[in-house]
Design a protein around this motif. Structure first.
Motif, PDB file in Angstrom:
ATOM      1  N   PHE A   1       1.915 -62.683   4.620  1.00 56.98           N
ATOM      2  CA  PHE A   1       1.546 -61.289   4.792  1.00 56.98           C
ATOM      3  C   PHE A   1       2.524 -60.556   5.699  1.00 56.98           C
ATOM      4  CE2 PHE A   1      -2.388 -63.406   3.634  1.00 56.98           C
ATOM      5  CZ  PHE A   1      -2.802 -62.591   2.597  1.00 56.98           C
TER       6      PHE A   1
ATOM      7  N   THR B   1       2.343 -54.655  -2.781  1.00 50.78           N
ATOM      8  CA  THR B   1       0.977 -55.033  -3.115  1.00 50.78           C
ATOM      9  C   THR B   1       0.306 -53.955  -3.944  1.00 50.78           C
ATOM     10  OG1 THR B   1       0.133 -54.040  -1.075  1.00 50.78           O
ATOM     11  CG2 THR B   1       0.702 -56.376  -0.992  1.00 50.78           C
ATOM     12  N   ARG B   2      -0.760 -54.355  -4.609  1.00 49.50           N
ATOM     13  CA  ARG B   2      -1.562 -53.432  -5.382  1.00 49.50           C
ATOM     14  C   ARG B   2      -3.006 -53.600  -4.981  1.00 49.50           C
ATOM     15  NH1 ARG B   2       0.793 -55.730 -10.801  1.00 49.50           N
ATOM     16  NH2 ARG B   2       1.248 -57.388  -9.348  1.00 49.50           N
ATOM     17  N   SER B   3      -3.766 -52.549  -5.058  1.00 46.75           N
ATOM     18  CA  SER B   3      -5.162 -52.634  -4.641  1.00 46.75           C
ATOM     19  C   SER B   3      -6.085 -52.175  -5.757  1.00 46.75           C
ATOM     20  CB  SER B   3      -5.389 -51.768  -3.395  1.00 46.75           C
ATOM     21  OG  SER B   3      -5.072 -50.409  -3.683  1.00 46.75           O
TER      22      SER B   3
ATOM     23  N   ASN C   1      -4.975 -48.248  -8.972  1.00 43.76           N
ATOM     24  CA  ASN C   1      -4.371 -47.961  -7.682  1.00 43.76           C
ATOM     25  C   ASN C   1      -4.422 -46.471  -7.363  1.00 43.76           C
ATOM     26  OD1 ASN C   1      -3.165 -48.878  -5.344  1.00 43.76           O
ATOM     27  ND2 ASN C   1      -1.110 -48.400  -6.091  1.00 43.76           N
TER      28      ASN C   1
ATOM     29  N   HIS D   1       1.959 -59.251  -4.758  1.00 42.48           N
ATOM     30  CA  HIS D   1       0.602 -59.779  -4.673  1.00 42.48           C
ATOM     31  C   HIS D   1      -0.378 -58.636  -4.474  1.00 42.48           C
ATOM     32  CE1 HIS D   1      -2.863 -62.066  -3.013  1.00 42.48           C
ATOM     33  NE2 HIS D   1      -2.439 -62.980  -3.843  1.00 42.48           N
TER      34      HIS D   1
ATOM     35  N   ASN E   1      -3.719 -56.711  -3.247  1.00 42.22           N
ATOM     36  CA  ASN E   1      -4.590 -56.816  -2.074  1.00 42.22           C
ATOM     37  C   ASN E   1      -5.917 -57.458  -2.448  1.00 42.22           C
ATOM     38  OD1 ASN E   1      -2.788 -55.589  -0.306  1.00 42.22           O
ATOM     39  ND2 ASN E   1      -3.500 -53.539  -0.825  1.00 42.22           N
ATOM     40  N   SER E   2      -6.399 -57.127  -3.633  1.00 47.27           N
ATOM     41  CA  SER E   2      -7.681 -57.653  -4.091  1.00 47.27           C
ATOM     42  C   SER E   2      -7.579 -57.977  -5.568  1.00 47.27           C
ATOM     43  CB  SER E   2      -8.789 -56.619  -3.854  1.00 47.27           C
ATOM     44  OG  SER E   2     -10.023 -57.081  -4.373  1.00 47.27           O
TER      45      SER E   2
ATOM     46  N   LYS F   1      -7.241 -66.901  -4.859  1.00 53.18           N
ATOM     47  CA  LYS F   1      -6.325 -66.185  -3.971  1.00 53.18           C
ATOM     48  C   LYS F   1      -5.661 -67.102  -2.937  1.00 53.18           C
ATOM     49  CE  LYS F   1      -6.017 -61.790  -1.469  1.00 53.18           C
ATOM     50  NZ  LYS F   1      -6.801 -60.611  -0.998  1.00 53.18           N
TER      51      LYS F   1
END
Length: 446
Positions: free
Chosen positions: A10, A16-18, A36, A322, A324-325, A387
């Protein structure tokens, strides 16, 4: 040590994508990109011709088709109705492969764990009907020539370490597996334009629906707008549309120059060939051997010479990303839609297959318990399972990439020592093989 390594991921600057709920109109976008956005709307949707599915898989590539195959093979999920959305016209027709066809420029190394998943789904038999190559040993060496490691399937009492197959062979096998089953699937040769996710209940009305069907549909679906203007609804949307990486044929050098460069790298690397006697007649890493002798099977093997190309040349951008969720209400990401890694160890597609297998089991578990398959608490179980394992692999591969971006004498020696440790310490070698084979989720050798 593992905790520190995973935590350090991290700290790296990884795009990153959420996930979030909302309504977005973006032509030809990935599910992750559509999600997003921060717009949040509540809608009442009325349609005279609702096409409703239990699951909509956005992306009919290898990972998306693997999920469909796993769902089709499980007793609790094979009765689900599934929509597969992908603009690839080959999905609607036949992907037959002839022996005389040129090989696909893209291949994947499939681990024993992935092979087991595909065997359980009934897809692996289709792979074995086409071109594929099992391998039982592998050699890795440092480009300085200071160290190397050889791995053999017999070190872990296995018949093979993996299998190399063309991507089109894997894709065709998964498609054949699905088409030969009685699985209720519909393939849409279209693109996803937008998706509507609602925080509150969503009313879906159809004139000819029975009251029972209308009641069960309310508050249970996400709306997907397709590129032809039509819409479908699904209780769960699975983003399996990858990272939208582009490929281009490489034409900057001639074929002869390309072959010369490849053979030069194989023949010489950027240093001398590793030997069992480094630095003249004195082996600086002899203490690793602990009095053992190096057999012919463990000695460095000179790589073969490449004489011609069997397919077109292509280049692909390297990336490390990666999300985020992985999971939100009615939406979940798998494969490259959730994470992309460096292709240093052939692990990318295997992580995706692992995601697909894990998600199929979680969905089956939810059905068995009578849970809504789009419920976020259920989908978070999949995220909790996959994850950490994906981040651990990303940490290992990124560490390799960082280690080989440095060319400094003392550091090169330390790196070579790690190679020798992997080669001459049996427990460490077995652990590395088991982790790379997918038999354990975490690198306990760290």
């Amino acid at each position: 040590m593992l905790k520190k390594t995973v935590s350090s991921v991290f700290a790296w600057k990884i795009p990153t994508r959420s996930l979030c709920t909302g309504v977005v109109n973006v032509p030809a976008s990935t599910v992750a990109e559509i999600l997003n956005e921060n717009e949040k709307k509540e809608n009442t949707i009325s349609s005279n011709n609702v096409q409703q599915y239990d699951i909509a898989i956005v992306g009919g590539g290898m990972v998306g088709m693997a999920l469909a195959s796993f769902l089709a093979s499980m007793p609790m999920t094979k009765q689900l109705s599934v929509a597969i959305i992908d603009s690839n016209p080959a999905l609607s027709g036949s992907m037959s492969i002839k022996k005389e066809d040129p090989p696909d420029p893209r291949v994947s190394t499939v681990t024993p764990a992935t092979i087991s998943f595909l065997q359980d789904a009934g897809a692996w038999k289709y792979v074995e009907q086409n071109r594929h190559a099992y391998f039982d040993k592998m050699q890795v060496w440092d480009y300085t020539g200071l160290g190397y490691a050889r791995y053999n399937a017999r070190d872990v009492n296995k018949d093979f370490l993996g299998c190399v197959a063309e991507n089109k062979v894997l894709h065709s096998a998964l498609l054949s597996c699905i088409k030969d089953s009685d699985f209720k699937k519909t393939i849409y040769p279209l693109r996803l334009n937008s998706m509507t996710l609602n925080r509150s209940s969503m009313s879906v009305v159809e004139e000819n629906m029975s009251s029972r069907e209308s009641s069960s549909a309310q508050g249970q679906c996400a709306k997907l707008q397709l590129s032809d203007g039509s819409s479908i609804y699904a209780k769960l949307v699975v983003g399996a549309d990858g990272g939208k990486s582009q490929s281009n044929q490489r034409k900057s050098i001639t074929e002869e120059e390309f072959l010369k460069d490849v053979n030069s790298a194989l023949d010489y690397g950027y240093g001398p060939h590793p030997t069992s006697s480094l630095s003249g007649t004195r082996d600086v890493f002899s203490w690793f051997k602990m009095g053992t002798t190096v057999s012919a099977n463990e000695s460095f093997e000179i790589p073969p010479k490449i004489t011609k190309l069997a397919s077109e040349r292509m280049v692909f951008p390297l990336s490390l990303r990666h999300a985020n969720s992985y999971a939100s209400k009615r939406v979940v990401l798998i494969g490259d839609a959730a994470h992309t890694v460096h292709p240093l160890a052939g692990q990318g597609v295997n992580l995706g297959f692992g995601d697909a297998y894990s998600l199929s089991r979680i969905i089956a578990e939810g059905i068995a318990l009578g849970t809504d398959i789009g419920e976020v608490n259920l989908l978070k179980k999949y995220e909790a399972e996959r994850k950490p394992a994906n981040i651990a692999m990303m940490a290992v591969l990124e560490s390799f990439q960082k280690a080989y971006s440095v060319d400094f004498g003392p550091f090169n020696i330390l790196r070579a020592a790690a190679f020798h440790g992997a080669n001459y310490i049996p427990p460490l070698k077995r652990s590395i093989i088991s982790y790379a084979s997918g038999e354990q989720n975490f690198p306990i050798f760290l």
